[in-house]
Structure formats: structure tokens, C-alpha cells
Scaffold this motif. Structure first.
Motif, PDB file in Angstrom:
ATOM      1  N   UNK A  87       0.829  -1.212   0.000  1.00 24.46           N
ATOM      2  CA  UNK A  87       0.000   0.000   0.000  1.00 24.46           C
ATOM      3  C   UNK A  87       0.865   1.265   0.000  1.00 24.46           C
ATOM      4  N   UNK A  88       0.545   2.229  -0.863  1.00 28.29           N
ATOM      5  CA  UNK A  88       1.274   3.496  -0.861  1.00 28.29           C
ATOM      6  C   UNK A  88       0.956   4.314   0.391  1.00 28.29           C
ATOM      7  N   UNK A  89       1.741   5.348   0.615  1.00 27.37           N
ATOM      8  CA  UNK A  89       1.632   6.119   1.854  1.00 27.37           C
ATOM      9  C   UNK A  89       0.238   6.699   2.073  1.00 27.37           C
ATOM     10  N   UNK A  90      -0.389   7.195   0.982  1.00 33.77           N
ATOM     11  CA  UNK A  90      -1.698   7.830   1.173  1.00 33.77           C
ATOM     12  C   UNK A  90      -2.773   6.819   1.583  1.00 33.77           C
ATOM     13  N   UNK A  91      -2.630   5.558   1.146  1.00 36.40           N
ATOM     14  CA  UNK A  91      -3.576   4.512   1.559  1.00 36.40           C
ATOM     15  C   UNK A  91      -3.346   4.154   3.025  1.00 36.40           C
ATOM     16  N   UNK A  92      -2.084   4.077   3.442  1.00 38.51           N
ATOM     17  CA  UNK A  92      -1.793   3.841   4.859  1.00 38.51           C
ATOM     18  C   UNK A  92      -2.375   4.972   5.714  1.00 38.51           C
ATOM     19  N   UNK A  93      -2.261   6.200   5.223  1.00 39.12           N
ATOM     20  CA  UNK A  93      -2.849   7.347   5.938  1.00 39.12           C
ATOM     21  C   UNK A  93      -4.358   7.206   6.066  1.00 39.12           C
ATOM     22  N   UNK A  94      -4.994   6.733   4.980  1.00 37.98           N
ATOM     23  CA  UNK A  94      -6.446   6.557   4.967  1.00 37.98           C
ATOM     24  C   UNK A  94      -6.866   5.497   5.983  1.00 37.98           C
ATOM     25  N   UNK A  95      -6.161   4.360   5.981  1.00 36.48           N
ATOM     26  CA  UNK A  95      -6.487   3.276   6.911  1.00 36.48           C
ATOM     27  C   UNK A  95      -6.254   3.728   8.348  1.00 36.48           C
ATOM     28  N   UNK A  96      -5.178   4.496   8.554  1.00 36.02           N
ATOM     29  CA  UNK A  96      -4.920   5.035   9.891  1.00 36.02           C
ATOM     30  C   UNK A  96      -5.985   6.023  10.316  1.00 36.02           C
ATOM     31  N   UNK A  97      -6.412   6.892   9.385  1.00 28.80           N
ATOM     32  CA  UNK A  97      -7.426   7.901   9.696  1.00 28.80           C
ATOM     33  C   UNK A  97      -8.753   7.271  10.081  1.00 28.80           C
ATOM     34  N   UNK A  98      -9.045   6.103   9.514  1.00 30.35           N
ATOM     35  CA  UNK A  98     -10.304   5.424   9.855  1.00 30.35           C
ATOM     36  C   UNK A  98     -10.338   5.032  11.326  1.00 30.35           C
ATOM     37  N   UNK A  99      -9.158   4.866  11.933  1.00 25.22           N
ATOM     38  CA  UNK A  99      -9.105   4.568  13.361  1.00 25.22           C
ATOM     39  C   UNK A  99      -9.437   5.772  14.231  1.00 25.22           C
ATOM     40  N   UNK A 100      -9.352   6.958  13.642  1.00 26.17           N
ATOM     41  CA  UNK A 100      -9.633   8.195  14.380  1.00 26.17           C
ATOM     42  C   UNK A 100     -10.989   8.793  14.021  1.00 26.17           C
ATOM     43  N   UNK A 101     -11.561   8.344  12.888  1.00 23.21           N
ATOM     44  CA  UNK A 101     -12.790   8.960  12.377  1.00 23.21           C
ATOM     45  C   UNK A 101     -13.781   7.892  11.954  1.00 23.21           C
ATOM     46  N   UNK A 102     -14.908   7.802  12.637  1.00 24.85           N
ATOM     47  CA  UNK A 102     -15.924   6.810  12.286  1.00 24.85           C
ATOM     48  C   UNK A 102     -16.471   6.994  10.873  1.00 24.85           C
ATOM     49  N   UNK A 103     -16.698   8.212  10.379  1.00 21.79           N
ATOM     50  CA  UNK A 103     -17.169   8.356   8.994  1.00 21.79           C
ATOM     51  C   UNK A 103     -16.207   7.757   7.962  1.00 21.79           C
ATOM     52  N   UNK A 104     -14.890   7.876   8.200  1.00 21.27           N
ATOM     53  CA  UNK A 104     -13.912   7.283   7.278  1.00 21.27           C
ATOM     54  C   UNK A 104     -13.998   5.763   7.350  1.00 21.27           C
ATOM     55  N   UNK A 105     -14.070   5.221   8.561  1.00 22.14           N
ATOM     56  CA  UNK A 105     -14.192   3.771   8.734  1.00 22.14           C
ATOM     57  C   UNK A 105     -15.454   3.248   8.049  1.00 22.14           C
ATOM     58  N   UNK A 106     -16.553   3.966   8.222  1.00 18.78           N
ATOM     59  CA  UNK A 106     -17.824   3.532   7.623  1.00 18.78           C
ATOM     60  C   UNK A 106     -17.750   3.562   6.098  1.00 18.78           C
ATOM     61  N   UNK A 107     -17.137   4.605   5.547  1.00 18.60           N
ATOM     62  CA  UNK A 107     -17.078   4.704   4.089  1.00 18.60           C
ATOM     63  C   UNK A 107     -16.213   3.589   3.506  1.00 18.60           C
ATOM     64  N   UNK A 108     -15.074   3.323   4.162  1.00 24.70           N
ATOM     65  CA  UNK A 108     -14.197   2.238   3.711  1.00 24.70           C
ATOM     66  C   UNK A 108     -14.949   0.903   3.750  1.00 24.70           C
ATOM     67  N   UNK A 109     -15.656   0.650   4.843  1.00 22.90           N
ATOM     68  CA  UNK A 109     -16.404  -0.603   4.985  1.00 22.90           C
ATOM     69  C   UNK A 109     -17.460  -0.750   3.897  1.00 22.90           C
ATOM     70  N   UNK A 110     -18.175   0.331   3.601  1.00 26.77           N
ATOM     71  CA  UNK A 110     -19.240   0.262   2.598  1.00 26.77           C
ATOM     72  C   UNK A 110     -18.708   0.174   1.171  1.00 26.77           C
ATOM     73  N   UNK A 111     -17.415   0.444   0.993  1.00 23.26           N
ATOM     74  CA  UNK A 111     -16.798   0.201  -0.308  1.00 23.26           C
ATOM     75  C   UNK A 111     -16.819  -1.264  -0.703  1.00 23.26           C
ATOM     76  N   UNK A 112     -16.895  -2.150   0.276  1.00 22.75           N
ATOM     77  CA  UNK A 112     -16.979  -3.582  -0.043  1.00 22.75           C
ATOM     78  C   UNK A 112     -18.306  -3.898  -0.742  1.00 22.75           C
ATOM     79  N   UNK A 113     -19.323  -3.117  -0.479  1.00 23.88           N
ATOM     80  CA  UNK A 113     -20.600  -3.279  -1.183  1.00 23.88           C
ATOM     81  C   UNK A 113     -20.569  -2.595  -2.543  1.00 23.88           C
ATOM     82  N   UNK A 114     -19.929  -1.427  -2.605  1.00 21.13           N
ATOM     83  CA  UNK A 114     -19.875  -0.653  -3.853  1.00 21.13           C
ATOM     84  C   UNK A 114     -18.436  -0.217  -4.123  1.00 21.13           C
ATOM     85  N   UNK A 115     -17.618  -1.104  -4.709  1.00 21.75           N
ATOM     86  CA  UNK A 115     -16.209  -0.770  -4.942  1.00 21.75           C
ATOM     87  C   UNK A 115     -15.990   0.429  -5.865  1.00 21.75           C
ATOM     88  N   UNK A 116     -16.996   0.815  -6.642  1.00 20.45           N
ATOM     89  CA  UNK A 116     -16.849   1.978  -7.519  1.00 20.45           C
ATOM     90  C   UNK A 116     -16.537   3.237  -6.711  1.00 20.45           C
TER      91      UNK A 116
END
Length: 412
Positions: free
Chosen positions: A360-389
Motif C-alpha cells: 500500500x502506498x503512503x496515502x492509503x496507509x494514511x487513509x487506513x490510519x485515519x479510519x481509526x480516528x474517524x468513524x465516517x472514514x471507517x464507515x465509508x471504507x467498509x461500505x466500499x466492499x458493497x460498492x467498490x466503484x
């Protein structure tokens, strides 16, 4: 009445067969195993189906196990630190619940339903020569058997296939007795545990022949410490190795797995395959053409959990294309257009899956890390499994990722 032959009795083949049957088509299904052989056989897959794919089943009234299978409300990500503690740990909530039903249960049940509704089931392992004969007596032949000789009829699409070798060694165990995650004991979630440079462990609640269970699924980088299951034939040895690797690399998951046992003697699976996109039209020696379905033409690594979801979406797309076509001939131009319509969805899965197989590139690691601090980021990442677009909007491009994270911070 239009006659359709479907070769392969998996998620996509059976979903199309039952869908066409409900529209009055004369459908023949070829399977190399009976429903009873499937039900009592070896596990075939991991599967976690998200809202859109489940809705396709509901639309056809095929959601027979919805009230029995665990309702998966979240999707969590953990990242192992070098000392085997957790550098990252969060869970996103899904907008619509996900579910997993052991394909032995589902495919056997669906096949029996198809036969009870008047469908013809032929138990026979089909070869290219068989299809050459059948193609003259059916209006359309669909190949939905993702393994074996028939796949070789479909040419690899080099422009869409990034890899020519397996990117993970896969090992699956279905178990009873797994304890809840202490972080969320009150709801079920799929857990994705990332061990940088080594591989991934996925843990998902499922429903099998013996009721509620969980799937322990290792994806190991080839040649690495998780690539250890080749030649392991004994199911208990497979489970012991699974647990040994959990204790070493993901001790927080091992802590709830100390009392697990296999659901049954056929509850393990190991293997590997190269992610591949193939051209959708297979040409027969006699001049006929057949259309490839789901993982015959788009086979992704299971790292993003999209296999059964993609199969359901492909089946729904093809079903619409067939019914809309009316009584016109199913020629090669129609076959290509039916696939292109599905590719509009599938391309997003291919892009995302291939990205997740790399470092994973740095910006993706930042995104995954940010999801630990922000529930909206975690929720959006999780819902990408339903809609990968949706990953196009915030995942691949560093500038889009930064803009998205900034917008979330501003909103907070």
C-alpha cells in the motif's frame, strides 16, 4: 420458448438458471456433482455477500437462509505492528447488513429448488466436445464453471490482466467455538487483519450445515511464512497450522480461537490461482460460440471478498440482458455487449483488488490510519466492499485521499 444451457452450478450459474426459469425459459443445468454430493463435500469458498448482491437474491426470492445466517453489521481492519501488537484497529458500520452462507448449503438448496420447479439437471462433467454438440440444440450456452478444461476456451485478456501468477496462497478453515471480538461483542463483523509483507487473515461469521460458524481465512504472500499449507491433507493438521500462525502473527484473533474445532471433516480448503480477466466469448470447434460467466471471465483474488458478490452481480446483469433481448439471436455481438455491461461493474472490483494485493502506498496507509480516528472514514471504507466503484472517489489518488480526509476533519 427459448432454450438455455448453463454449465456450472455455482452462485452465478444457479442464480441465472433460477431467474430464467421464473421468466418462463426452458433451462438445462449441467453440474459435475449432485446436490447431495455438494452438500456433503468439501467447502468450496469463503463468501461474504454485501447488500447489493444479497438484494439480487431477494429480488428472485432465493434468500432462503436470511433468517438463519448471522447478520454482519460491520467490517473491521487491524494492522499488525512489528511486535505483533495492533498498530491500527477499527470497525466500520455497514449501511445494509452482509451475510455468508456456506456454498455447500446454498448451491445444494438452489439446485434442488431448480429441479423441483421443473428445471432439467444433467449430472455430467462437460468437455468442449459436449458443448459443441449442445450448442446446436440450445439458443444460448453459458459457461459458469470457473475451473477445469472449459476455462481454456476463453482467451486471457492481457490488457486487463495485471498478474500472470498467483499473488496469495490461500488457506480456509470453517470452525465452531470462536469467541466474540471484545471490542464489539454485541454485533457481528468481518475482521480483516493485515500483516505487512506477510499476508492477511480474514475472520467472517457464516452459516453452514451445522448452523452458525466462523471462517478463518489466511492469504499468504507466496514463499512467505503463511505459504505453509501445500501438501497438508489432514484437516486437523490444517487447523492446527492455521492456529499456530494466528498465535504468531495476529495474537488478538488467536485469543478468541483457543477453543475452536472444525465444523466437519470437509471444512478446510487450500490452493492458489492467478487473478485473470478473460475474453467473454468461447468458440467451439464446430463454429458455435458460448458466453463465459462470472469468474470464468473475471477471476479476482479473494483479498477484497468480492467473488460471490461479483458472481451475483454478473448473474443479475446477464439475466437482464437475456430477458431484454427477447427472441432475437444470441450472436457474438450480443455476447460481447452483455459482458461489456457487466464489465462496467467488474472493472472497479479488478482495480481495487489488484491495488490491495500490492504494497500500500503512503496515502492509503494514511487513509487506513485515519479510519481509526474517524468513524465516517471507517464507515465509508467498509461500505466500499458493497460498492467498490466508490473507491475511485477517495482511495487511488493521493490528492483525492487528502481532500477527502480534509473534508471529514472540517465537517467534524
Amino acid at each position: 420458448m427459448r432454450k438455455v444451457l448453463i454449465v456450472g452450478a455455482g452462485q452465478s450459474g444457479l442464480q441465472i438458471a433460477l431467474g430464467l426459469q421464473s421468466h418462463g425459459y426452458e433451462v438445462t443445468l449441467m453440474s459435475n456433482r449432485t446436490a447431495d454430493e455438494i452438500r456433503s463435500g468439501r467447502v468450496m469458498s469463503t463468501q461474504c455477500m454485501f447488500h447489493t448482491a444479497l438484494q439480487h437474491e431477494r429480488d428472485l426470492e432465493l434468500n432462503f437462509w436470511e433468517n438463519q445466517a448471522p447478520r454482519i453489521a460491520g467490517l473491521g481492519v487491524s494492522v499488525a505492528a512489528p511486535d505483533s501488537s495492533r498498530a491500527v484497529d477499527w470497525v466500520g458500520r455497514l449501511d445494509g447488513f452482509a451475510q455468508s452462507v456456506d456454498q455447500r448449503v446454498k448451491m445444494a438448496g438452489w439446485m434442488e429448488t431448480f429441479a423441483q420447479r421443473g428445471g432439467q439437471v444433467v449430472i455430467h462433467g462437460a468437455a468442449v466436445g459436449d458443448l459443441d454438440y449442445f450448442s446446436r440444440t440450445y439458443d444460448l450456452v453459458l459457461v459458469a464453471a470457473g475451473k477445469g478444461e472449459l476455462v481454456s476456451m476463453f482467451e486471457r485478456d492481457a490488457s486487463r490482466s495485471v498478474f500472470d501468477a498467483p499473488q496469495r496462497a490461500l488457506a480456509v478453515a470453517y470452525v465452531h467455538g470462536l469467541g466474540p471480538r471484545p471490542e464489539h461483542p454485541d454485533f457481528d463483523a468481518v475482521r480483516c487483519n493485515l500483516v505487512p509483507g506477510v499476508g492477511e487473515l480474514f475472520v467472517m461469521p457464516t452459516f453452514t450445515n451445522t448452523g452458525r460458524a466462523d471462517i478463518l481465512f489466511w492469504e499468504g504472500v507466496p514463499g512467505g511464512p503463511l505459504d505453509a499449507f501445500k501438501g497438508v491433507k489432514d484437516p486437523s493438521e490444517h487447523l492446527a497450522l492455521t492456529l499456530e500462525l494466528m498465535e504468531k502473527f495476529v495474537p488478538w484473533e488467536y485469543a478468541r480461537a483457543t477453543k475452536v474445532e472444525l465444523t466437519d471433516a470437509n471444512g478446510t480448503l487450500a490452493g492458489r490461482y492467478a487473478p485473470t480477466v478473460r475474453k467473454p466469448i468461447g468458440r467451439l470447434p464446430g463454429g458455435g460460440a458460448v458466453l463465459g460467466v462470472a469468474d470464468v471471465v473475471v477471476a479476482n483474488d479473494p483479498i477484497t471478498g468480492q467473488g460471490s458478490n461479483s458472481a451475483s452481480k454478473c448473474a443479475a446483469s446477464y439475466l437482464s440482458a437475456i430477458v431484454e433481448h427477447g427472441d432475437r439471436p444470441f450472436d457474438e455481438a450480443w455476447m460481447q455487449s452483455a459482458f461489456d455491461r457487466y464489465w462496467d461493474t467488474a472493472q472497479h472490483v479488478v482495480k481495487w483488488t489488484n491495488a490491495m494485493l500490492g504494497v500500500p502506498p503512503e496515502h492509503v496507509l494514511n487513509l487506513i490510519g485515519a479510519a481509526g480516528q474517524s468513524q465516517p472514514v471507517a464507515d465509508r471504507f467498509a461500505n466500499g466492499f458493497n460498492d467498490p466503484a466508490d473507491f475511485e472517489n477517495f482511495f487511488y489518488d493521493p490528492e483525492k485521499t487528502a481532500a477527502y480526509l480534509e473534508s471529514v476533519q472540517t465537517a467534524a
